[in-house]
Design a protein around this motif. Structure first.
Motif, mmCIF file in Angstrom:
data_model
loop_
_atom_site.group_PDB
_atom_site.id
_atom_site.type_symbol
_atom_site.label_atom_id
_atom_site.label_comp_id
_atom_site.label_asym_id
_atom_site.label_seq_id
_atom_site.Cartn_x
_atom_site.Cartn_y
_atom_site.Cartn_z
ATOM 1 N N GLY A 36 27.129 -56.744 -25.116
ATOM 2 C CA GLY A 36 26.549 -56.396 -24.125
ATOM 3 C C GLY A 36 27.071 -55.656 -22.664
ATOM 4 O O GLY A 36 26.450 -54.952 -21.470
ATOM 5 N N ARG A 37 28.218 -55.875 -22.608
ATOM 6 C CA ARG A 37 29.462 -55.068 -21.701
ATOM 7 C C ARG A 37 28.965 -53.653 -21.312
ATOM 8 O O ARG A 37 29.426 -52.856 -20.387
ATOM 9 C CB ARG A 37 31.149 -55.373 -21.400
ATOM 10 C CG ARG A 37 30.963 -56.797 -20.587
ATOM 11 C CD ARG A 37 32.638 -56.517 -20.642
ATOM 12 N NE ARG A 37 33.670 -56.650 -21.761
ATOM 13 C CZ ARG A 37 33.888 -57.289 -22.470
ATOM 14 N NH1 ARG A 37 34.003 -58.588 -22.132
ATOM 15 N NH2 ARG A 37 34.312 -57.519 -23.395
ATOM 16 N N ALA A 38 29.476 -53.069 -22.896
ATOM 17 C CA ALA A 38 29.468 -51.930 -23.277
ATOM 18 C C ALA A 38 27.613 -51.344 -22.601
ATOM 19 O O ALA A 38 27.776 -50.348 -22.131
ATOM 20 C CB ALA A 38 29.396 -52.008 -24.528
ATOM 21 N N PHE A 39 26.608 -52.026 -23.438
ATOM 22 C CA PHE A 39 25.027 -52.000 -22.372
ATOM 23 C C PHE A 39 25.523 -51.811 -20.868
ATOM 24 O O PHE A 39 25.075 -50.519 -20.759
ATOM 25 C CB PHE A 39 24.809 -52.998 -23.338
ATOM 26 C CG PHE A 39 23.797 -52.923 -24.814
ATOM 27 C CD1 PHE A 39 23.243 -51.402 -25.257
ATOM 28 C CD2 PHE A 39 23.149 -54.258 -25.435
ATOM 29 C CE1 PHE A 39 22.677 -51.368 -26.688
ATOM 30 C CE2 PHE A 39 23.615 -54.014 -25.931
ATOM 31 C CZ PHE A 39 23.328 -53.233 -27.237
ATOM 32 N N GLN B 166 31.736 -43.455 -21.952
ATOM 33 C CA GLN B 166 32.167 -42.627 -22.899
ATOM 34 C C GLN B 166 33.607 -42.368 -22.881
ATOM 35 O O GLN B 166 35.082 -42.888 -23.836
ATOM 36 C CB GLN B 166 31.775 -41.033 -23.187
ATOM 37 C CG GLN B 166 30.840 -41.265 -23.484
ATOM 38 C CD GLN B 166 29.666 -39.512 -23.482
ATOM 39 O OE1 GLN B 166 30.472 -38.565 -24.455
ATOM 40 N NE2 GLN B 166 28.980 -39.176 -23.134
ATOM 41 N N LEU B 167 34.331 -42.466 -21.945
ATOM 42 C CA LEU B 167 35.170 -42.196 -21.334
ATOM 43 C C LEU B 167 36.424 -43.716 -21.662
ATOM 44 O O LEU B 167 37.799 -43.769 -22.109
ATOM 45 C CB LEU B 167 36.494 -41.986 -20.043
ATOM 46 C CG LEU B 167 36.121 -40.088 -19.828
ATOM 47 C CD1 LEU B 167 35.623 -40.267 -18.001
ATOM 48 C CD2 LEU B 167 36.239 -39.605 -20.324
ATOM 49 N N MET B 168 35.468 -44.453 -21.518
ATOM 50 C CA MET B 168 36.649 -46.005 -22.126
ATOM 51 C C MET B 168 36.619 -46.037 -23.794
ATOM 52 O O MET B 168 36.890 -47.330 -24.335
ATOM 53 C CB MET B 168 35.782 -47.257 -21.320
ATOM 54 C CG MET B 168 35.276 -47.184 -20.098
ATOM 55 S SD MET B 168 37.295 -46.976 -19.439
ATOM 56 C CE MET B 168 37.178 -45.426 -18.034
ATOM 57 N N GLY B 169 36.287 -45.118 -23.865
ATOM 58 C CA GLY B 169 36.235 -45.427 -25.962
ATOM 59 C C GLY B 169 34.846 -45.480 -26.280
ATOM 60 O O GLY B 169 34.362 -45.928 -27.507
ATOM 61 N N ILE B 170 33.235 -45.908 -25.523
ATOM 62 C CA ILE B 170 32.583 -46.068 -25.936
ATOM 63 C C ILE B 170 31.313 -44.767 -26.576
ATOM 64 O O ILE B 170 31.614 -44.127 -25.744
ATOM 65 C CB ILE B 170 31.272 -47.025 -24.778
ATOM 66 C CG1 ILE B 170 32.049 -47.910 -24.360
ATOM 67 C CG2 ILE B 170 29.922 -47.095 -25.016
ATOM 68 C CD1 ILE B 170 31.071 -48.371 -23.187
ATOM 69 N N ASP B 171 31.197 -45.216 -27.866
ATOM 70 C CA ASP B 171 30.218 -44.520 -28.604
ATOM 71 C C ASP B 171 28.937 -44.139 -28.262
ATOM 72 O O ASP B 171 28.148 -44.801 -28.631
ATOM 73 C CB ASP B 171 30.443 -44.460 -30.320
ATOM 74 C CG ASP B 171 29.893 -43.052 -30.839
ATOM 75 O OD1 ASP B 171 28.914 -42.745 -30.057
ATOM 76 O OD2 ASP B 171 29.927 -42.915 -31.990
ATOM 77 N N LEU C 90 24.145 -62.523 -24.686
ATOM 78 C CA LEU C 90 24.752 -61.796 -24.908
ATOM 79 C C LEU C 90 25.016 -60.086 -23.996
ATOM 80 O O LEU C 90 26.515 -60.119 -23.873
ATOM 81 C CB LEU C 90 23.419 -60.044 -25.916
ATOM 82 C CG LEU C 90 24.170 -59.142 -26.449
ATOM 83 C CD1 LEU C 90 24.674 -59.613 -27.854
ATOM 84 C CD2 LEU C 90 22.929 -58.333 -26.355
ATOM 85 N N PHE C 91 23.916 -59.592 -22.938
ATOM 86 C CA PHE C 91 24.527 -59.196 -21.636
ATOM 87 C C PHE C 91 26.040 -59.800 -21.614
ATOM 88 O O PHE C 91 26.279 -58.965 -20.657
ATOM 89 C CB PHE C 91 23.842 -58.641 -20.666
ATOM 90 C CG PHE C 91 22.311 -58.043 -21.505
ATOM 91 C CD1 PHE C 91 22.861 -56.134 -21.474
ATOM 92 C CD2 PHE C 91 21.321 -57.833 -21.387
ATOM 93 C CE1 PHE C 91 22.063 -55.652 -21.935
ATOM 94 C CE2 PHE C 91 20.449 -57.035 -21.938
ATOM 95 C CZ PHE C 91 20.599 -55.463 -22.500
ATOM 96 N N ALA C 92 25.700 -60.793 -20.435
ATOM 97 C CA ALA C 92 26.567 -61.133 -19.866
ATOM 98 C C ALA C 92 28.289 -61.862 -19.951
ATOM 99 O O ALA C 92 29.328 -61.866 -20.062
ATOM 100 C CB ALA C 92 26.546 -62.311 -19.320
ATOM 101 N N PHE C 93 28.032 -62.136 -22.027
ATOM 102 C CA PHE C 93 29.106 -62.887 -22.495
ATOM 103 C C PHE C 93 29.707 -62.532 -23.682
ATOM 104 O O PHE C 93 30.725 -62.276 -23.832
ATOM 105 C CB PHE C 93 28.903 -64.250 -23.017
ATOM 106 C CG PHE C 93 28.753 -65.078 -21.707
ATOM 107 C CD1 PHE C 93 29.562 -65.156 -20.803
ATOM 108 C CD2 PHE C 93 27.718 -65.943 -21.289
ATOM 109 C CE1 PHE C 93 29.554 -65.951 -19.364
ATOM 110 C CE2 PHE C 93 27.099 -66.549 -20.953
ATOM 111 C CZ PHE C 93 27.949 -66.716 -19.573
ATOM 112 N N LEU D 291 38.319 -55.332 -19.432
ATOM 113 C CA LEU D 291 38.078 -55.052 -20.308
ATOM 114 C C LEU D 291 37.005 -53.954 -21.569
ATOM 115 O O LEU D 291 37.155 -53.972 -22.404
ATOM 116 C CB LEU D 291 36.852 -56.966 -20.674
ATOM 117 C CG LEU D 291 37.929 -57.572 -20.657
ATOM 118 C CD1 LEU D 291 36.923 -59.492 -20.187
ATOM 119 C CD2 LEU D 291 38.447 -58.314 -21.633
ATOM 120 N N VAL D 292 36.296 -53.213 -20.444
ATOM 121 C CA VAL D 292 35.831 -52.381 -20.602
ATOM 122 C C VAL D 292 36.500 -51.339 -21.255
ATOM 123 O O VAL D 292 36.295 -50.605 -22.490
ATOM 124 C CB VAL D 292 34.371 -51.781 -20.162
ATOM 125 C CG1 VAL D 292 33.772 -50.737 -20.303
ATOM 126 C CG2 VAL D 292 33.098 -51.999 -19.644
ATOM 127 N N GLY D 293 37.631 -51.070 -20.412
ATOM 128 C CA GLY D 293 38.503 -49.840 -20.717
ATOM 129 C C GLY D 293 39.522 -50.794 -21.988
ATOM 130 O O GLY D 293 39.801 -49.541 -22.847
#
Ligand SMILES: Nc1ncnc2c1ncn2[C@@H]1O[C@H](COP(=O)(O)OP(=O)(O)OP(=O)(O)O)[C@@H](O)[C@H]1O
Ligand SMILES: [Mg+2]
Lengths: 232, 292
Positions: B169-172, B183-188, B162-165, A100-102
């Motif tokens: 939270g996943r991005a954190f 960052q390679l997953m598109g997270i700024d 928030l972190f779990a669901f 999902l992060v992908g």
């Protein structure tokens, strides 16, 4: 049509130059294999394309637009995904959360959780498991699935066969035709010359930071390739 | 020794732990997500206390209503602070952010001194400050400490959800694991860090507003709040917000009991518990085993 073109790219780490005047064209819809000995600069080239390594202006174009200097997350949004060397999964996330992060960039396209599980059925029953409980091959499947979840136009795979048994490698390479069938362009970095030639439309060889051979594999004899790989 | 003499300080201490947890959570978030220690953390809480005071006096509203203004204001300040001042100094070296936030700490203290003077200030005349609920046998709990404690539990539970669901939270968590690959997953990551600091400061704003309601405060109070926050995190164990709450409650109980025996030694008793835990269980009581 060239999806990604690299022109006179020279980069390195600080004063240490790794790549010298690299020219490269990756055609849309094709599979390119990149071969080269340890330290040739293959990973460095991928780091430049994905924006992790700052490249000079105008040295890299993707889908016709210059992307050098664009931050990595924005390059993902344009449609470049990377399966990093050594997999680099997120250890505190489950298999499904890694996938999902992908999808963080929210690009539309054919790849969904369901399609990734269709491609790698072994992952479906392990979807809630922490990734480090998976075998090396399954972890590699997660890494590829995670990259696909961004629905990339260009998929960069850095040594997906590293440390895996031949039969496992075969099951991973089996996924590439299905990915190509969706119109995705693939660049795989591979140490094994035989495997690279078998899957690729074009092969590029790097040696000490320079392109020493590029073209369809049938153009070259085994001796040409060995010479390009090891130097003469 | 009567039962009262045991139960009362323990109960007051547990509730005090709610306040300490609110002090600690923001610090824990910035460390967990960015590996950044914000030396100005305590001063930001005190800043929030003064902002609450100003809002209460200028708008003539109830302090709880004031929080509707104070919390988003500090969150916005946190976002800008991270993007403008902290992101540029974040890197492999942990020293530059320490120095910058130390500087920020000094600036906030001096600004508060210049504007509000060193005289203790407080928010008065709100019924909630003195209200209490009798439990029989002479035992009573204050309504305000109960509200603060419930808020701490709600904040921890909310953050865990928030972190779990959520995608955020996943991005954190992904960024905390490996910010380069994230960052390679598109997270700024610069935006994500700013959101994390906004969240940390929003919680610090809640802490500051409650601090303003509980006691009087002075501009130089920040470092002692930073110390309590730091101790609660270490006692509870890095990486677990419920652990931080438990650590904060343990510190609260130690202080409350120490205070009961000798009114000068309450804070000291808390420090002793901190040192004892550090010696016996340096990873903290509820350290989440980090997989690597
Ligand atoms: N982060 C770094 N800092 C400094 N030098 C580096 C860094 N990463 C790689 N290098 C150097 O750059 C050169 C090229 O490395 P690179 O990882 O690109 O090679 P590679 O072709 O991917 O090799 P391998 O097959 O071992 O993965 C090597 O000499 C390496 O030591
Ligand atoms: Mg490599």
């Amino acid at each position: 049509m060239s999806l990604c073109s690299v022109r006179r790219l020279s980069v390195g780490y600080g004063d240490f130059k790794v790549l010298f005047d690299i020219d490269l064209d990756i055609d849309e819809g094709q599979a390119m294999a990149m071969i080269g000995a340890n330290g040739a600069g293959k990973t460095t080239l991928l780091r430049a394309i994905t924006g992790l390594l700052k490249a000079p202006d105008d040295s890299i174009k993707f889908a016709g637009r210059p992307i050098a200097g664009t931050p990595p997350h924005a390059i993902v949004a344009l449609g470049v995904a990377m399966v990093p060397e050594g997999r680099c999964l997120f250890p505190s996330l489950s298999v499904e959360e890694n996938l999902l992060v992908g999808a963080h960039a929210k690009r539309r396209g054919p790849w969904t959780l369901q399609r990734v599980y269709d491609l790698f059925p072994a992952l479906l029953q392990r979807r809630r498991a922490p990734v480090e409980l998976l075998s090396g091959g399954q972890q590699q499947m997660v890494a590829i699935g995670r990259a696909l979840m961004s629905n990339p136009r260009l998929l960069l795979c850095d040594e997906v066969s590293l440390g895996l048994a031949p039969i496992v490698i075969k099951s991973i390479y089996c996924a590439f035709p299905a990915i190509l069938a969706e119109g995705t362009t693939i660049l795989v970095v591979e140490q094994d010359i035989g495997r690279a030639i078998a899957m690729a439309d074009t092969v590029t060889c790097l040696q000490e930071g320079k392109v020493t051979l590029a073209g369809p594999p049938k153009q070259f004899s085994r001796a040409d390739i060995t010479a390009a790989y090891f130097g003469r | 020794m009567s039962l009262f003499a045991v139960v009362d300080p323990v109960m007051q201490g547990l509730l005090l732990g709610g306040m300490y947890a609110l002090f600690a959570i923001g610090l824990s978030l910035s460390f967990g997500i960015m590996r950044m220690v914000n030396i100005a953390h305590g001063d930001i809480i005190v800043l929030a206390a003064y902002v609450t005071l100003v809002v209460v006096e200028t708008l003539a509203v109830n302090p709880f209503v004031a929080m509707i203004v104070v919390v988003p204001s500090l969150a916005a300040f946190g976002y800008v602070l991270q993007r403008v001042l902290l992101n540029p100094v974040l890197g492999d070296d942990i020293l530059p952010p320490l120095l910058v936030t130390f500087g920020l700490s000094v600036i906030i203290q001096n600004l508060l001194l210049a504007v509000f003077s060193a005289d203790p200030m407080g928010i008065h005349a709100d019924a909630v400050q003195t209200a209490s609920i009798g439990l029989g046998g002479g035992l009573a709990v204050g309504v305000l400490p109960l509200i603060i404690f419930a808020s701490a539990v709600a904040v921890v539970a909310g953050l865990e959800l928030l972190f779990a669901f959520t995608g955020l939270g996943r991005a954190f968590r992904a960024t905390s694991d490996n910010q380069t690959v994230a960052q390679l997953m598109g997270i700024d990551n610069r935006h994500l860090y700013a959101v994390a600091t906004a969240l940390a400061l929003a919680i610090s704003a809640i802490a500051g507003s409650f601090l303003a309601l509980r006691t009087t405060f002075v501009p130089t109070l920040g470092p002692s709040k930073l110390l309590v926050a730091f101790e609660a995190i270490i006692v509870g164990g890095m990486g677990s917000l419920w652990g931080t709450l438990a650590g904060a409650m343990l510190l609260g109980v130690a202080q409350s009991i120490g205070f009961r025996y000798n009114s000068g030694s309450g804070i000291l008793a808390g420090h002793f518990v901190f040192l004892a835990i550090l010696l016996v269980r340096p990873q903290g009581l509820f350290a989440r085993a980090r997989r690597s």
